[in-house]
Write a protein that holds these residues in place. Structure first.
Motif, PDB file in Angstrom:
ATOM      1  N   GLU A 121       0.845  -1.200   0.000  1.00 59.17           N
ATOM      2  CA  GLU A 121       0.000   0.000   0.000  1.00 59.17           C
ATOM      3  C   GLU A 121       0.881   1.250   0.000  1.00 59.17           C
ATOM      4  OE1 GLU A 121      -3.399   2.086   2.814  1.00 59.17           O
ATOM      5  OE2 GLU A 121      -3.233  -0.110   2.758  1.00 59.17           O
ATOM      6  N   PRO A 122       0.628   2.175  -0.935  1.00 59.40           N
ATOM      7  CA  PRO A 122       1.444   3.385  -1.002  1.00 59.40           C
ATOM      8  C   PRO A 122       1.208   4.289   0.207  1.00 59.40           C
ATOM      9  CG  PRO A 122      -0.399   3.507  -2.532  1.00 59.40           C
ATOM     10  CD  PRO A 122      -0.397   2.122  -1.988  1.00 59.40           C
ATOM     11  N   GLU A 123       2.200   5.153   0.457  1.00 58.95           N
ATOM     12  CA  GLU A 123       2.109   6.062   1.586  1.00 58.95           C
ATOM     13  C   GLU A 123       1.564   7.414   1.117  1.00 58.95           C
ATOM     14  OE1 GLU A 123       5.411   5.153   0.529  1.00 58.95           O
ATOM     15  OE2 GLU A 123       5.293   3.175   1.460  1.00 58.95           O
ATOM     16  N   GLU A 124       1.111   8.197   2.076  1.00 58.60           N
ATOM     17  CA  GLU A 124       0.705   9.588   1.833  1.00 58.60           C
ATOM     18  C   GLU A 124      -0.343   9.708   0.732  1.00 58.60           C
ATOM     19  OE1 GLU A 124       4.097  12.058   1.223  1.00 58.60           O
ATOM     20  OE2 GLU A 124       5.105  11.372   3.039  1.00 58.60           O
ATOM     21  N   MET A 125      -1.313   8.792   0.778  1.00 59.65           N
ATOM     22  CA  MET A 125      -2.408   8.851  -0.183  1.00 59.65           C
ATOM     23  C   MET A 125      -3.528   9.755   0.328  1.00 59.65           C
ATOM     24  SD  MET A 125      -1.936   7.017  -2.981  1.00 59.65           S
ATOM     25  CE  MET A 125      -0.333   7.840  -2.977  1.00 59.65           C
ATOM     26  N   ILE A 126      -4.300  10.305  -0.574  1.00 60.33           N
ATOM     27  CA  ILE A 126      -5.447  11.098  -0.179  1.00 60.33           C
ATOM     28  C   ILE A 126      -6.424  10.202   0.584  1.00 60.33           C
ATOM     29  CG2 ILE A 126      -5.214  12.660  -2.137  1.00 60.33           C
ATOM     30  CD1 ILE A 126      -7.510  11.225  -3.479  1.00 60.33           C
ATOM     31  N   SER A 127      -7.123  10.790   1.524  1.00 57.24           N
ATOM     32  CA  SER A 127      -8.060  10.028   2.345  1.00 57.24           C
ATOM     33  C   SER A 127      -9.484  10.247   1.837  1.00 57.24           C
ATOM     34  CB  SER A 127      -7.947  10.480   3.811  1.00 57.24           C
ATOM     35  OG  SER A 127      -8.875   9.807   4.615  1.00 57.24           O
ATOM     36  N   ASP A 128     -10.121   9.151   1.445  1.00 64.49           N
ATOM     37  CA  ASP A 128     -11.496   9.216   0.962  1.00 64.49           C
ATOM     38  C   ASP A 128     -12.120   7.840   1.158  1.00 64.49           C
ATOM     39  OD1 ASP A 128     -13.790   9.092  -1.076  1.00 64.49           O
ATOM     40  OD2 ASP A 128     -13.159  11.171  -1.318  1.00 64.49           O
ATOM     41  N   ARG A 129     -13.297   7.781   1.730  1.00 64.12           N
ATOM     42  CA  ARG A 129     -13.939   6.493   2.030  1.00 64.12           C
ATOM     43  C   ARG A 129     -14.230   5.680   0.778  1.00 64.12           C
ATOM     44  NH1 ARG A 129     -19.031   6.416   0.526  1.00 64.12           N
ATOM     45  NH2 ARG A 129     -20.147   8.368   0.118  1.00 64.12           N
ATOM     46  N   ARG A 130     -14.240   6.333  -0.397  1.00 54.97           N
ATOM     47  CA  ARG A 130     -14.554   5.642  -1.645  1.00 54.97           C
ATOM     48  C   ARG A 130     -13.341   4.924  -2.232  1.00 54.97           C
ATOM     49  NH1 ARG A 130     -16.819  10.769  -4.735  1.00 54.97           N
ATOM     50  NH2 ARG A 130     -15.136  11.662  -3.458  1.00 54.97           N
ATOM     51  N   VAL A 131     -12.168   5.120  -1.645  1.00 55.65           N
ATOM     52  CA  VAL A 131     -10.938   4.473  -2.126  1.00 55.65           C
ATOM     53  C   VAL A 131     -10.610   3.289  -1.220  1.00 55.65           C
ATOM     54  CG1 VAL A 131      -8.501   4.761  -2.647  1.00 55.65           C
ATOM     55  CG2 VAL A 131     -10.084   6.664  -3.041  1.00 55.65           C
ATOM     56  N   VAL A 132     -10.493   2.110  -1.822  1.00 52.01           N
ATOM     57  CA  VAL A 132     -10.198   0.885  -1.077  1.00 52.01           C
ATOM     58  C   VAL A 132      -8.887   0.299  -1.600  1.00 52.01           C
ATOM     59  CG1 VAL A 132     -10.992  -1.435  -0.488  1.00 52.01           C
ATOM     60  CG2 VAL A 132     -12.659   0.431  -0.781  1.00 52.01           C
ATOM     61  N   PHE A 133      -7.927   0.060  -0.716  1.00 50.18           N
ATOM     62  CA  PHE A 133      -6.667  -0.562  -1.110  1.00 50.18           C
ATOM     63  C   PHE A 133      -6.758  -2.064  -0.862  1.00 50.18           C
ATOM     64  CE2 PHE A 133      -5.457   3.842  -0.538  1.00 50.18           C
ATOM     65  CZ  PHE A 133      -4.624   4.053  -1.627  1.00 50.18           C
ATOM     66  N   VAL A 134      -6.442  -2.839  -1.900  1.00 51.72           N
ATOM     67  CA  VAL A 134      -6.560  -4.293  -1.868  1.00 51.72           C
ATOM     68  C   VAL A 134      -5.164  -4.889  -1.998  1.00 51.72           C
ATOM     69  CG1 VAL A 134      -7.582  -6.316  -2.980  1.00 51.72           C
ATOM     70  CG2 VAL A 134      -8.841  -4.135  -2.948  1.00 51.72           C
ATOM     71  N   ARG A 135      -4.783  -5.737  -1.066  1.00 58.11           N
ATOM     72  CA  ARG A 135      -3.465  -6.361  -1.118  1.00 58.11           C
ATOM     73  C   ARG A 135      -3.446  -7.457  -2.189  1.00 58.11           C
ATOM     74  NH1 ARG A 135       0.848  -6.842   2.443  1.00 58.11           N
ATOM     75  NH2 ARG A 135       0.189  -4.734   3.027  1.00 58.11           N
ATOM     76  N   SER A 136      -2.525  -7.334  -3.149  1.00 56.73           N
ATOM     77  CA  SER A 136      -2.416  -8.313  -4.222  1.00 56.73           C
ATOM     78  C   SER A 136      -2.047  -9.688  -3.675  1.00 56.73           C
ATOM     79  CB  SER A 136      -1.368  -7.868  -5.244  1.00 56.73           C
ATOM     80  OG  SER A 136      -1.123  -8.881  -6.200  1.00 56.73           O
ATOM     81  N   GLU A 137      -2.649 -10.714  -4.249  1.00 56.55           N
ATOM     82  CA  GLU A 137      -2.387 -12.091  -3.826  1.00 56.55           C
ATOM     83  C   GLU A 137      -1.155 -12.681  -4.501  1.00 56.55           C
ATOM     84  OE1 GLU A 137      -5.970 -13.855  -5.161  1.00 56.55           O
ATOM     85  OE2 GLU A 137      -7.162 -13.213  -3.417  1.00 56.55           O
ATOM     86  N   HIS A 138      -0.501 -11.926  -5.385  1.00 55.05           N
ATOM     87  CA  HIS A 138       0.529 -12.492  -6.249  1.00 55.05           C
ATOM     88  C   HIS A 138       1.917 -11.937  -5.909  1.00 55.05           C
ATOM     89  CE1 HIS A 138      -2.825 -14.134  -8.486  1.00 55.05           C
ATOM     90  NE2 HIS A 138      -3.355 -12.937  -8.483  1.00 55.05           N
ATOM     91  N   SER A 139       2.927 -12.693  -6.274  1.00 54.66           N
ATOM     92  CA  SER A 139       4.313 -12.324  -5.964  1.00 54.66           C
ATOM     93  C   SER A 139       4.785 -11.174  -6.838  1.00 54.66           C
ATOM     94  CB  SER A 139       5.227 -13.536  -6.158  1.00 54.66           C
ATOM     95  OG  SER A 139       5.146 -14.011  -7.496  1.00 54.66           O
ATOM     96  N   ILE A 140       5.920 -10.589  -6.469  1.00 52.77           N
ATOM     97  CA  ILE A 140       6.499  -9.481  -7.220  1.00 52.77           C
ATOM     98  C   ILE A 140       6.933  -9.970  -8.601  1.00 52.77           C
ATOM     99  CG2 ILE A 140       8.259  -7.687  -7.222  1.00 52.77           C
ATOM    100  CD1 ILE A 140       6.264  -7.466  -4.923  1.00 52.77           C
ATOM    101  N   PRO A 141       6.488  -9.307  -9.692  1.00 50.12           N
ATOM    102  CA  PRO A 141       6.879  -9.770 -11.033  1.00 50.12           C
ATOM    103  C   PRO A 141       8.319  -9.409 -11.362  1.00 50.12           C
ATOM    104  CG  PRO A 141       5.611  -7.738 -11.190  1.00 50.12           C
ATOM    105  CD  PRO A 141       5.601  -8.128  -9.731  1.00 50.12           C
ATOM    106  N   GLU A 142       8.909 -10.192 -12.267  1.00 51.31           N
ATOM    107  CA  GLU A 142      10.273  -9.925 -12.730  1.00 51.31           C
ATOM    108  C   GLU A 142      10.266  -9.853 -14.249  1.00 51.31           C
ATOM    109  OE1 GLU A 142      13.063 -12.705 -11.221  1.00 51.31           O
ATOM    110  OE2 GLU A 142      12.443 -12.483  -9.131  1.00 51.31           O
ATOM    111  N   GLY A 143      10.607  -8.687 -14.800  1.00 50.76           N
ATOM    112  CA  GLY A 143      10.653  -8.510 -16.249  1.00 50.76           C
ATOM    113  C   GLY A 143       9.369  -7.924 -16.799  1.00 50.76           C
ATOM    114  N   ALA A 144       9.473  -7.354 -18.011  1.00 54.51           N
ATOM    115  CA  ALA A 144       8.343  -6.649 -18.632  1.00 54.51           C
ATOM    116  C   ALA A 144       7.148  -7.562 -18.880  1.00 54.51           C
ATOM    117  CB  ALA A 144       8.796  -6.001 -19.937  1.00 54.51           C
TER     118      ALA A 144
END
Length: 250
Positions: free
Chosen positions: A51-74
């Motif tokens: 989850e990024p830091e210093e985001m605007i605060s609004d109840r309509r914005v929901v941050f969802v943690r990805s279930e997948h590993s960090i990708p490598e390559g384009a």
């Protein structure tokens, strides 16, 4: 009743971003632009590994943690974007939206975009057929026709198992509209007899010039050459009115 719109924004992982601070800056700008939308019940799902830091605060914005590993390559990064979009669509089920739109984390939308659904109800999909390209920091916008062929922020789709079969539990549909590339999604929708409304006024800004974009440099150069030739017809000033419409800070 206001239509319920779910917006899904797949976000790069900080481990693969070339400039994570700038990615966060662009996301904040995209969120402000989207939240400025008129006459709709809106929920934004940002899918990310961290989850990024210093985001605007609004109840309509929901941050969802990805279930997948960090990708490598384009290639893996492109696949990761699709997985995050799918997860966002699945999570949006609790919101029970009428429509869903995937928006890239640095693109901007007009505050009037979703008004097309109200003004032209009853379509299965709304296709942004005309938009702007903006090189960040420039004082002009370049009008792009057939916009949906090069920008992923270009389709508003009716939410349901027929258009999102694999993602929402309907495994029997062999052709997955949701997984069709935006470059030929309109043709696939029409082939399956879905109704499309084409938005022919520029309602989305594709922001280019960022370090973390995957655009082919040769294609970008060809586009710049064409712009030099047809600039008088394509280029528009980034006026105060357009800044307000897309919520671009001065």
């Amino acid at each position: 009743m206001e239509p319920k719109i779910a917006v899904v924004i797949p976000l790069l992982a900080p481990e693969v971003a070339k400039d994570w601070k700038h990615v966060q800056f662009c996301l904040n700008r995209t969120l402000r632009s989207t939240l400025n939308s008129k006459s709709v019940d809106l929920r934004i799902f940002v899918v990310c590994q961290s989850e990024p830091e210093e985001m605007i605060s609004d109840r309509r914005v929901v941050f969802v943690r990805s279930e997948h590993s960090i990708p490598e390559g384009a290639v893996a990064m492109g696949f990761d974007k699709g997985l995050k979009t799918a997860q966002g669509v699945q999570v949006a089920a609790d919101f029970d939206p009428d429509y869903v739109m995937q928006i890239d984390a640095d693109d901007l939308i007009s505050k009037h975009l979703f008004g097309c659904i109200i003004d032209h109800p009853g379509y299965d999909a709304y296709c942004v057929n005309c938009g702007y390209e903006w090189i960040e920091g420039s004082k002009k916008l370049t009008r792009r026709y057939h916009f949906h062929r090069f920008c992923g922020t270009s389709f508003i789709l009716r939410y349901g198992e027929d258009l999102f079969p694999a993602w929402l539990g309907n495994k029997g549909n062999a052709k997955l509209i949701c997984e069709t590339s935006h470059t030929n999604r309109a043709e696939v929708l029409l082939a399956h007899q879905y109704k499309i409304y084409y938005i022919n006024e520029p309602k989305v800004i594709y922001v280019s010039g960022g370090q973390d974009q995957l655009m082919d440099r040769t294609k970008r150069l060809r586009r710049r050459i064409k712009d030099a030739v047809f600039g008088l017809w394509r280029n528009k000033k980034l006026t105060r009115e357009r800044r307000d419409e897309f919520f671009i800070d001065s």
